[in-house]
Design a protein around this motif. Structure first.
Motif, PDB file in Angstrom:
ATOM      1  N   ALA A  17      40.234   9.318   4.230  1.00 22.69           N
ATOM      2  CA  ALA A  17      40.478   8.687   5.532  1.00 22.69           C
ATOM      3  C   ALA A  17      39.464   9.176   6.556  1.00 22.69           C
ATOM      4  CB  ALA A  17      41.891   9.003   6.008  1.00 22.69           C
ATOM      5  N   ARG A  18      39.158   8.312   7.518  1.00 22.33           N
ATOM      6  CA  ARG A  18      38.244   8.664   8.596  1.00 22.33           C
ATOM      7  C   ARG A  18      38.902   8.298   9.927  1.00 22.33           C
ATOM      8  NH1 ARG A  18      34.606   5.975  11.469  1.00 22.33           N
ATOM      9  NH2 ARG A  18      34.897   4.084  10.233  1.00 22.33           N
ATOM     10  N   LEU A  19      38.900   9.230  10.873  1.00 21.24           N
ATOM     11  CA  LEU A  19      39.521   9.002  12.181  1.00 21.24           C
ATOM     12  C   LEU A  19      38.470   8.500  13.166  1.00 21.24           C
ATOM     13  CD1 LEU A  19      41.696  12.251  12.514  1.00 21.24           C
ATOM     14  CD2 LEU A  19      42.105  10.189  11.149  1.00 21.24           C
ATOM     15  N   GLU A  20      38.808   7.445  13.893  1.00 26.36           N
ATOM     16  CA  GLU A  20      37.927   6.895  14.929  1.00 26.36           C
ATOM     17  C   GLU A  20      38.630   7.005  16.278  1.00 26.36           C
ATOM     18  OE1 GLU A  20      35.776   2.660  16.226  1.00 26.36           O
ATOM     19  OE2 GLU A  20      37.287   2.687  14.629  1.00 26.36           O
ATOM     20  N   VAL A  21      38.074   7.802  17.170  1.00 25.33           N
ATOM     21  CA  VAL A  21      38.689   8.029  18.491  1.00 25.33           C
ATOM     22  C   VAL A  21      38.530   6.772  19.346  1.00 25.33           C
ATOM     23  CG1 VAL A  21      38.553   9.417  20.593  1.00 25.33           C
ATOM     24  CG2 VAL A  21      38.296  10.506  18.344  1.00 25.33           C
ATOM     25  N   MET A  22      39.621   6.316  19.951  1.00 25.10           N
ATOM     26  CA  MET A  22      39.626   5.057  20.696  1.00 25.10           C
ATOM     27  C   MET A  22      39.511   5.247  22.200  1.00 25.10           C
ATOM     28  SD  MET A  22      39.624   3.085  18.198  1.00 25.10           S
ATOM     29  CE  MET A  22      39.760   1.478  18.992  1.00 25.10           C
ATOM     30  N   ALA A  23      39.785   6.439  22.692  1.00 20.57           N
ATOM     31  CA  ALA A  23      39.729   6.713  24.140  1.00 20.57           C
ATOM     32  C   ALA A  23      39.638   8.226  24.299  1.00 20.57           C
ATOM     33  CB  ALA A  23      40.978   6.170  24.841  1.00 20.57           C
ATOM     34  N   PRO A  24      39.103   8.708  25.415  1.00 24.40           N
ATOM     35  CA  PRO A  24      39.035  10.162  25.603  1.00 24.40           C
ATOM     36  C   PRO A  24      40.428  10.791  25.530  1.00 24.40           C
ATOM     37  CG  PRO A  24      37.779   9.002  27.311  1.00 24.40           C
ATOM     38  CD  PRO A  24      38.564   7.957  26.567  1.00 24.40           C
ATOM     39  N   PRO A  25      40.514  12.019  25.039  1.00 25.09           N
ATOM     40  CA  PRO A  25      41.810  12.696  25.011  1.00 25.09           C
ATOM     41  C   PRO A  25      42.378  12.842  26.414  1.00 25.09           C
ATOM     42  CG  PRO A  25      40.034  14.195  24.291  1.00 25.09           C
ATOM     43  CD  PRO A  25      39.425  12.851  24.509  1.00 25.09           C
ATOM     44  N   ARG A  26      43.702  12.822  26.511  1.00 28.49           N
ATOM     45  CA  ARG A  26      44.407  13.021  27.771  1.00 28.49           C
ATOM     46  C   ARG A  26      45.038  14.402  27.769  1.00 28.49           C
ATOM     47  NH1 ARG A  26      41.932   8.277  27.936  1.00 28.49           N
ATOM     48  NH2 ARG A  26      43.166   6.496  28.629  1.00 28.49           N
ATOM     49  N   GLY A  27      44.999  15.083  28.904  1.00 24.61           N
ATOM     50  CA  GLY A  27      45.693  16.346  29.067  1.00 24.61           C
ATOM     51  C   GLY A  27      47.056  16.144  29.698  1.00 24.61           C
TER      52      GLY A  27
END
Lengths: 125, 125
Positions: A63-73
């Motif tokens: 599996a490969r993860l593709e980030v869709m938006a910047p992380p939120r804190g």
């Protein structure tokens, strides 16, 4: 307490180590007594050994993860990451749409991970 | 229990009513005894009246929500939505990056909302 920037860096490191199929590297981001609920509403696994076994399995699937938006804190000890998982299932290319919410300990390690995805977030593409 | 498709439709309806500055329409998506924690780590408000007042305030700022990825469901009663809030702050255009996690009652109404965003998720653009 580790700050938001450090928590977000850990989330992105999680993706990087996962995509390198480095189960040990992913598990090392967790506290020894951490919990993982993936998917939310499913079984909760606890402890570094169970978590390592979980990532040994999931990274072995290619599996490969593709980030869709910047992380939120947050204004607390939590952070969130929204991504898609690209993986072959039943011999066909598939995508699972996921949002992970993690909480962190004072040492910056992940104390809990909850993965929001449901049956209809799995798409054959 | 309301299914994932219904929960996701409610999340998108939430965005649509918010962007119409329809505080009453947003509040009507919540159960009478619902809770809102926005941001996570901040004060929790409870009950329809407090929630309506919260959305009266936030929609009055002229904020607009932009959805960044399709909503995610779960194998339980929760769903998540990742978006950006476009708003003017201190006279300047700004963006707040947010992920909302909501849980839902058997009637499909929102029982809890938690908004993940931290101080460094506010960007002047």
């Amino acid at each position: 307490m580790a700050d938001n920037a450090a928590r977000k860096a850990t989330l992105l490191r999680y993706v990087e180590r996962f995509n390198a199929a480095d189960a040990q590297g992913v598990a090392a981001l967790y506290a020894d007594d951490a919990t993982v609920e993936d998917p939310v509403g499913g079984q909760v696994i606890a402890g570094r050994d169970a978590i390592l076994a979980f990532y040994r399995h999931t990274t072995s699937l290619g599996a490969r993860l593709e980030v869709m938006a910047p992380p939120r804190g947050s204004h607390g000890d939590a952070a969130a990451l929204t991504f898609s998982v690209h993986v072959r299932m039943e011999g066909r290319p598939a995508r699972i749409d996921v949002t992970d919410v993690m909480t962190f300990g004072a040492d910056g390690r992940i104390r809990s991970m909850r993965a929001y995805w449901g049956p209809d977030d799995l798409h054959f593409v």
